[in-house]
Design an enzyme around this catalytic site. Sequence first.
Site, short mmCIF file in Angstrom:
data_model
loop_
_atom_site.label_atom_id
_atom_site.label_comp_id
_atom_site.label_asym_id
_atom_site.label_seq_id
_atom_site.Cartn_x
_atom_site.Cartn_y
_atom_site.Cartn_z
N HIS A 1 0.84 -1.21 0.00
CA HIS A 1 0.00 0.00 0.00
C HIS A 1 0.87 1.26 0.00
O HIS A 1 0.58 2.22 -0.70
CB HIS A 1 -0.95 0.01 1.20
CG HIS A 1 -2.24 -0.68 0.93
ND1 HIS A 1 -2.31 -2.02 0.65
CD2 HIS A 1 -3.51 -0.22 0.88
CE1 HIS A 1 -3.57 -2.34 0.45
NE2 HIS A 1 -4.32 -1.27 0.58
N LYS B 1 -9.93 -8.07 7.47
CA LYS B 1 -10.66 -8.40 8.69
C LYS B 1 -10.52 -7.23 9.65
O LYS B 1 -9.52 -6.52 9.65
CB LYS B 1 -10.17 -9.70 9.32
CG LYS B 1 -8.77 -9.63 9.86
CD LYS B 1 -8.36 -10.94 10.51
CE LYS B 1 -6.94 -10.82 11.07
NZ LYS B 1 -6.47 -12.06 11.66
#
Length: 181
Positions: A36, A101
Site C-alpha cells: 500500500h 478483517k
Amino acid sequence: MKEIFTPIADETISSLSMGDMVYLSGTIYTARDAAHKELACLLESGEPLPFDFNGQAVVYAGPAPARPGRPIGSVGPTTAGRMDTYSPLLISKGLKVMIGKGLRTKEVTGAIVKHHGIYFAATGGIAALMAKCVKSARLIAFEELGAEAIRELLVEKLPLVVAIDSTGRNLYESGRLEYCR
C-alpha cells in the site's frame, strides 16, 4: 449465497448490504501495508499502477509459499486497519473493493461512501480454506517485498461477508457481530 464476479460493477456494489454473505470469483490482488505504501508513492509521483483498480478487489494478505502442486500456500486476511493510512488515497484513485478483517477508520468508511466502494470481511482463521479457492497465482509487482508483494490471484467461490456497504453501514458497529477488539 450470491456469487459475484470481478471486475465488480457499481450495480453489484449497490445491490449488496451490510451482512450479506457472498462468494467472490475472478481476479483479486494481494496487497498488505508495505505494498500500500508503494502504491501510494506511485500515485503521488504520477507513475502508473501495476494493475487497474477499476472494479477489482484487493485482499489484505501475504500468502505463504505454495506447497508442491498448489498455486499458493495459506492466504489469510490481515487486519485491515494496517492499511487505513493509505486506503483513502487509493479509494479516491479508483479502488472500490477491499477484503480484510477488522474495523476501519471513519476516514476509510467516508471514502467508501464517497467513492461508492465496499469492504468485505473474511473470517479470521480462514487461510487454509482461502488457499483452496485460489486456482492460480502470479507475482505482478514489488517482488522485493517478499510475502507482501502484489500477486494476482484467480479465485473461485471465496466466501466473504459485506462488512461496510456502499452507504457506510458497518457490520462491526451494528451489534450483529461479536468480535475481539
